[in-house]
Design a protein around this motif. Structure first.
Motif, mmCIF file in Angstrom:
data_model
loop_
_atom_site.group_PDB
_atom_site.id
_atom_site.type_symbol
_atom_site.label_atom_id
_atom_site.label_comp_id
_atom_site.label_asym_id
_atom_site.label_seq_id
_atom_site.Cartn_x
_atom_site.Cartn_y
_atom_site.Cartn_z
ATOM 1 N N THR A 1 0.841 -1.205 0.000
ATOM 2 C CA THR A 1 0.000 0.000 0.000
ATOM 3 C C THR A 1 0.874 1.253 0.000
ATOM 4 O O THR A 1 0.660 2.183 -0.792
ATOM 5 N N LEU A 2 1.870 1.285 0.889
ATOM 6 C CA LEU A 2 2.747 2.456 0.981
ATOM 7 C C LEU A 2 3.570 2.620 -0.290
ATOM 8 O O LEU A 2 3.745 3.731 -0.800
ATOM 9 N N VAL B 1 -0.778 8.962 -4.363
ATOM 10 C CA VAL B 1 -2.188 8.757 -4.008
ATOM 11 C C VAL B 1 -2.690 9.810 -3.017
ATOM 12 O O VAL B 1 -3.800 10.338 -3.158
ATOM 13 N N VAL B 2 -1.877 10.125 -2.022
ATOM 14 C CA VAL B 2 -2.339 11.052 -0.988
ATOM 15 C C VAL B 2 -2.450 12.472 -1.550
ATOM 16 O O VAL B 2 -3.405 13.195 -1.268
ATOM 17 N N HIS C 1 -0.227 16.008 -15.432
ATOM 18 C CA HIS C 1 -0.612 16.283 -14.049
ATOM 19 C C HIS C 1 -0.399 15.073 -13.134
ATOM 20 O O HIS C 1 -0.777 13.956 -13.485
ATOM 21 N N LEU C 2 0.187 15.286 -11.982
ATOM 22 C CA LEU C 2 0.384 14.271 -10.938
ATOM 23 C C LEU C 2 1.034 13.000 -11.458
ATOM 24 O O LEU C 2 0.610 11.890 -11.134
ATOM 25 N N LEU C 3 2.052 13.157 -12.264
ATOM 26 C CA LEU C 3 2.742 11.979 -12.781
ATOM 27 C C LEU C 3 3.597 11.370 -11.677
ATOM 28 O O LEU C 3 4.395 12.045 -11.041
ATOM 29 N N GLY C 4 3.414 10.087 -11.485
ATOM 30 C CA GLY C 4 4.267 9.365 -10.553
ATOM 31 C C GLY C 4 5.176 8.433 -11.321
ATOM 32 O O GLY C 4 5.610 8.738 -12.430
ATOM 33 N N VAL D 1 6.288 12.276 0.844
ATOM 34 C CA VAL D 1 6.270 11.141 1.769
ATOM 35 C C VAL D 1 4.827 10.826 2.156
ATOM 36 O O VAL D 1 3.990 11.714 2.254
ATOM 37 N N VAL D 2 4.554 9.545 2.336
ATOM 38 C CA VAL D 2 3.251 9.115 2.852
ATOM 39 C C VAL D 2 3.488 8.614 4.267
ATOM 40 O O VAL D 2 4.378 7.782 4.500
ATOM 41 N N LEU D 3 2.729 9.138 5.211
ATOM 42 C CA LEU D 3 2.974 8.876 6.632
ATOM 43 C C LEU D 3 1.758 8.188 7.250
ATOM 44 O O LEU D 3 0.658 8.721 7.229
#
Ligand code: GLV
Ligand code: GLV
Length: 305
Positions: free
Chosen positions: A110-111, A119-120, A138-141, A266-268
């Motif tokens: 998930t992380l 995602v966040v 837009h929002l390219l990962g 970062v996703v926390l």
């Protein structure tokens, strides 16, 4: 005379149900910043206790708890327990292995995906604008497919993550606990930590290790915060040496480094690796069953010492 079992927090009710009747059960409200002195007071009457990862079961606490003969730690990790002191004092320690492997591996994926696919950030944007706009840039990962996942620690959880990552088309390279990290650091596009916290693994991922990683790589940590030097991690994220991180654990829990809070890459998460109804219930059943077995004079099933 009945034995007394202290529950240092509100656990899933199956723990109490398995123990009540046969034993005197004293249940305390959940408190995640308990001091040694608070814990000593709580354990005063205890023959056995079910304890939280945040309960500091230091030598001082163990020596000050005259009746205590058994600790069932409600976690797979037991870095909060002075295992050597417990051994010397003849206090049995158990943990809850196995039942959180899948949940923790799922949270790792998930992380990993949340960081790579932003995602966040995307969720925050939809909520704040109330709109959904498709734009080419837009929002390219980044895609997980074809990337190399470096897994540090190939125990139950590390192996379960490897299996899931392969299903996503990732190349997986793993290194066992204690083996040199150089190759995995140099090869991984994403590094994921799955070793226990011990004296040897504290700051295993230090400034030097982060420098050896590919520029623009990612770090995921669902194991223990102190395995990573958090200040060095913040520097690496701020300088672009790392492109992002997904963290479920922190060096100074319950505190979280304010520098991390300010970063969008970062996703926390709040240490929720095992937080499914299935897993937390199974952990309670394992801990309580081992307490009951021990107090009845039978060997517990998940012995640490
Ligand atoms: C949780 O972090 C555990 O060790 O069970
Ligand atoms: C946890 O269950 C592990 O040993 O990886």
């Amino acid at each position: 005379m009945k034995y007394t079992v202290v529950l240092t927090a509100e656990y899933p009710s199956v723990a109490r149900d398995l123990l009540a009747g046969e034993f005197d059960v004293i249940e305390h409200p959940t408190e995640v910043e308990r001091s040694e002195d608070d814990l000593i007071t709580l354990l005063d009457e205890a023959d056995a206790a079910i304890t939280l990862l945040s309960d500091p079961l230091t030598r001082r606490v163990l020596e000050a708890s005259p009746n205590l003969r058994m600790i069932a730690n409600y976690a797979v990790g037991y870095n909060n327990v002075d295992v050597e002191a417990a051994r010397e004092l003849g206090i049995r320690v158990t943990n809850t292995p196995g039942v959180l492997t899948e949940a923790t591996a799922e949270l790792t994926m998930t992380l990993l995906l949340a960081v790579l696919r932003r995602v966040v950030e995307g969720d925050a944007e939809v909520r704040s604008t109330g709109r959904c706009i498709w734009e080419p840039l837009h929002l390219l990962g980044e895609s997980a497919f074809g990337k190399t996942l470096g897994i540090v620690g190939l125990g139950r959880i590390g192996s379960a993550v490897a299996e899931r990552a392969r299903a996503f088309g990732m190349n997986v390279i793993g290194v066992r606990r204690g083996e040199p990290l150089d190759e995995v650091l140099a090869t991984a596009d994403i590094l994921s930590i799955h070793v226990p916290l011990t004296a040897e693994t504290r700051h295993l991922i230090d400034r030097n290790a982060l420098q050896k990683m590919k520029r623009g790589a990612y770090l995921v940590n669902t194991a223990r915060g102190p395995i990573v030097d958090e200040n060095a991690l913040c520097d690496a994220l701020e300088s672009g040496q790392l492109r992002g991180a997904g963290l479920d654990v922190y060096e100074h829990e319950p505190g979280v480094n304010p520098r991390l809070l300010a970063m969008r890459n970062v996703v926390l998460l709040p240490h929720v690796g095992s937080a499914t109804e299935e897993t937390r219930g199974a952990m309670a059943r394992i801990a309580a069953t081992d307490v009951a077995r021990f107090l009845r004079g039978q060997p517990p099933l998940h012995v640490v010492v």
